[in-house]
Design a protein around this motif. Sequence first.
Motif, short mmCIF file in Angstrom:
data_model
loop_
_atom_site.label_atom_id
_atom_site.label_comp_id
_atom_site.label_asym_id
_atom_site.label_seq_id
_atom_site.Cartn_x
_atom_site.Cartn_y
_atom_site.Cartn_z
N ASP A 90 25.63 26.69 46.83
CA ASP A 90 24.76 26.97 47.98
C ASP A 90 25.63 27.32 49.19
O ASP A 90 26.03 26.44 49.94
CB ASP A 90 23.89 25.75 48.26
CG ASP A 90 22.85 25.97 49.35
OD1 ASP A 90 22.94 26.97 50.10
OD2 ASP A 90 21.95 25.12 49.47
N GLN A 92 24.87 28.93 51.94
CA GLN A 92 24.21 28.70 53.23
C GLN A 92 24.41 27.25 53.69
O GLN A 92 24.73 26.99 54.85
CB GLN A 92 22.70 29.00 53.14
CG GLN A 92 22.38 30.46 52.98
CD GLN A 92 22.42 31.22 54.31
OE1 GLN A 92 22.77 30.71 55.35
NE2 GLN A 92 22.07 32.49 54.24
N SER A 93 24.20 26.30 52.77
CA SER A 93 24.38 24.88 53.12
C SER A 93 25.83 24.56 53.40
O SER A 93 26.13 23.76 54.29
CB SER A 93 23.84 23.98 52.00
OG SER A 93 22.44 24.12 51.92
N LYS A 96 26.54 25.71 56.95
CA LYS A 96 25.97 24.78 57.93
C LYS A 96 26.81 23.50 58.01
O LYS A 96 27.04 22.98 59.10
CB LYS A 96 24.52 24.44 57.56
CG LYS A 96 23.56 25.57 57.81
CD LYS A 96 22.16 25.21 57.36
CE LYS A 96 21.24 26.42 57.45
NZ LYS A 96 19.94 26.16 56.84
N HIS A 97 27.26 23.01 56.86
CA HIS A 97 28.11 21.82 56.83
C HIS A 97 29.41 22.05 57.62
O HIS A 97 29.80 21.22 58.43
CB HIS A 97 28.43 21.47 55.37
CG HIS A 97 29.56 20.51 55.19
ND1 HIS A 97 29.44 19.17 55.44
CD2 HIS A 97 30.84 20.72 54.78
CE1 HIS A 97 30.60 18.57 55.20
NE2 HIS A 97 31.46 19.50 54.80
#
Length: 158
Positions: A90, A92-93, A96-97
């Motif tokens: 993932d 995208q995640s 963000k992380h």
Amino acid sequence: MNNRPLPQPDCPESFRVVDHIPMAHVANVDRSIEFYTLLGFACESRFSDDGDETYFASMVSEKANLMLTRASTPVIAGEQAVLFYMYSNDVQSLRKHLLGKRLVDGGKPPSEREHNECAEELPDRQSVFEPTYPFYMPAGEIRIQDPDGYVILVGQRE
């Protein structure tokens, strides 16, 4: 598409290369260990000199491996002639992380910028860029730059 036959191994199976681990020369091994833990790597082994400064580390995350060794000369971001390609389930995640861990938001990656957008505006250290969707990675790919300016591309297979 090229119709030429693909080159085949020209080395006997009994002694051909069967695995590889990239080794990066970095300015500060401990700083790089800390950075790569943000991507899920764990430090498998670490070696320090008499002054307790780390000069070598081996990192692992599932099937991904990376060795870090202290550079003997200055590491110049613009002269890195290698990039690391990694995979995540993932992207995208993951992005963000990394932004939550205070990596710089690089915005559009260089390949997506207009010709008139100055390359000097690009962050060169500890940054993560917006996802792209190239033909070879339609689920998405992000560009990350580590503390020494190495480029890491992380693709999402599905």
